[in-house]
Design an enzyme around this catalytic site. Structure first.
Site, PDB file in Angstrom:
ATOM      1  N   ASP A 190       0.803  -1.168   0.062  1.00 46.53           N
ATOM      2  CA  ASP A 190       0.026   0.004  -0.061  1.00 46.53           C
ATOM      3  C   ASP A 190       0.934   1.256  -0.068  1.00 46.53           C
ATOM      4  O   ASP A 190       2.150   1.181   0.235  1.00 46.53           O
ATOM      5  CB  ASP A 190      -0.917  -0.216   1.129  1.00 46.53           C
ATOM      6  CG  ASP A 190      -1.785   1.313   1.320  1.00 46.53           C
ATOM      7  OD1 ASP A 190      -2.283   1.727   0.310  1.00 46.53           O
ATOM      8  OD2 ASP A 190      -2.059   1.725   2.368  1.00 46.53           O
ATOM      9  N   ASP A 208      -0.105   5.126   1.093  1.00 47.55           N
ATOM     10  CA  ASP A 208      -0.289   5.771   2.367  1.00 47.55           C
ATOM     11  C   ASP A 208      -0.568   5.251   3.427  1.00 47.55           C
ATOM     12  O   ASP A 208      -1.229   4.242   3.550  1.00 47.55           O
ATOM     13  CB  ASP A 208      -1.775   6.695   2.009  1.00 47.55           C
ATOM     14  CG  ASP A 208      -1.833   7.784   0.638  1.00 47.55           C
ATOM     15  OD1 ASP A 208      -0.894   8.699   0.962  1.00 47.55           O
ATOM     16  OD2 ASP A 208      -2.562   7.144  -0.133  1.00 47.55           O
ATOM     17  N   ASP A 262      -1.723  -0.999   6.060  1.00 48.78           N
ATOM     18  CA  ASP A 262      -1.676  -0.230   7.529  1.00 48.78           C
ATOM     19  C   ASP A 262      -2.994  -0.207   7.974  1.00 48.78           C
ATOM     20  O   ASP A 262      -3.453   0.001   9.250  1.00 48.78           O
ATOM     21  CB  ASP A 262      -1.135   1.174   7.214  1.00 48.78           C
ATOM     22  CG  ASP A 262      -1.933   1.978   6.346  1.00 48.78           C
ATOM     23  OD1 ASP A 262      -2.554   3.280   6.898  1.00 48.78           O
ATOM     24  OD2 ASP A 262      -2.246   1.743   5.293  1.00 48.78           O
TER      25      ASP A 262
END
Length: 252
Positions: free
Chosen positions: A34, A36, A190
């Protein structure tokens, strides 16, 4: 948090010998990152801009609501959640104004996650990026953080699939484009939505917990269980080295 038993990498959890470990590692053909909150430490910047603008427009948004309704989603999906929460849609020009303000802040303040360049440079297996960000925001994030060169030609965004995270579509699309079987992919995520998406795709999922939003209190729901949790880039790099996916230690 309890970790889910590994699909690709039981050798790490079972403490097997080095010979068996190397054999197990052959199960990983692709690492999907990922962006961000993993590659760049952007989530608190995004939260600050969005919460301020929504409050200005009469949509007061708390950090808790941001985490549950917006973190890890595309803007289109987040706008739908806002309509559900507040009973009315955001103004038609909100997205454009939000992106202008956000991009200005990212240009000024965005940084790469500490240690990420060393981790990427040491990888021995193919890797790519799959994000809910728009192509324009992704390009800005990679440029501002100095990571563009690592991901040239291997970036995939939610704009390329019918359903964004937590649906598995984006990760399955990235795997197909990179020529990898889903069961032989490792996802680094995250957010709750990203972890759910990776698990739904039948992939190994590690939760990256080194971003400022996690340090500020963001937690996965108890029912969302990744295969492993890593506290930062040093631990992520160490995990890669344990599996033979990475060649060298992080610089001190």
């Amino acid at each position: 948090m309890n970790a889910r038993r590994g699909l690709l990498f039981p050798a790490v959890l079972d403490k097997r010998g080095a010979g068996e470990l190397r054999q197990e590692v052959m199960g990983c053909d692709l690492i999907i990152f990922d962006c961000d909150g993993v590659l760049v430490d952007s989530e608190m910047l995004s939260a600050g801009v969005l919460m301020a603008m929504m409050t200005e427009e009469g949509f007061p948004l708390t950090e808790e609501a941001f985490r549950s309704d917006f973190l890890g989603r595309s803007f289109a999906a987040a706008a739908l959640r806002a309509k559900e929460r507040f009973g009315r849609a955001l103004p038609e020009d909100f997205e454009g104004r939000y992106r202008d303000r956000l991009f200005a802040r990212l240009e000024a303040e965005l940084v790469a996650m500490p240690g990420v360049a060393e981790v990427l440079a040491a990888l021995r297996v193919p890797f790519c990026l799959a994000t809910s960000s728009s192509p324009r925001r992704l390009a800005l994030s990679l440029r501002a953080s100095g990571l563009t060169a690592f991901f040239e030609g291997r970036c995939f965004t939610a704009s390329e699939v019918a359903r964004g995270k937590p649906a598995p579509d984006l990760f399955l699309h990235a795997a197909a484009r990179m020529g990898a079987e889903p069961a032989r992919c490792l996802v680094i995520e995250d957010s709750e939505l990203g972890v759910r998406a990776g698990l739904a795709a039948g992939m190994e999922v590690w939760h990256f917990a080194g971003g400022c939003h996690v340090l500020a209190g963001y937690r996965l729901p108890a029912e969302v269980v990744p295969h492993r949790v890593v506290a930062g880039m040093a631990e992520l790099g160490a995990g890669f080295r344990e599996l033979g996916l990475s060649s060298s230690a992080l610089s001190p």
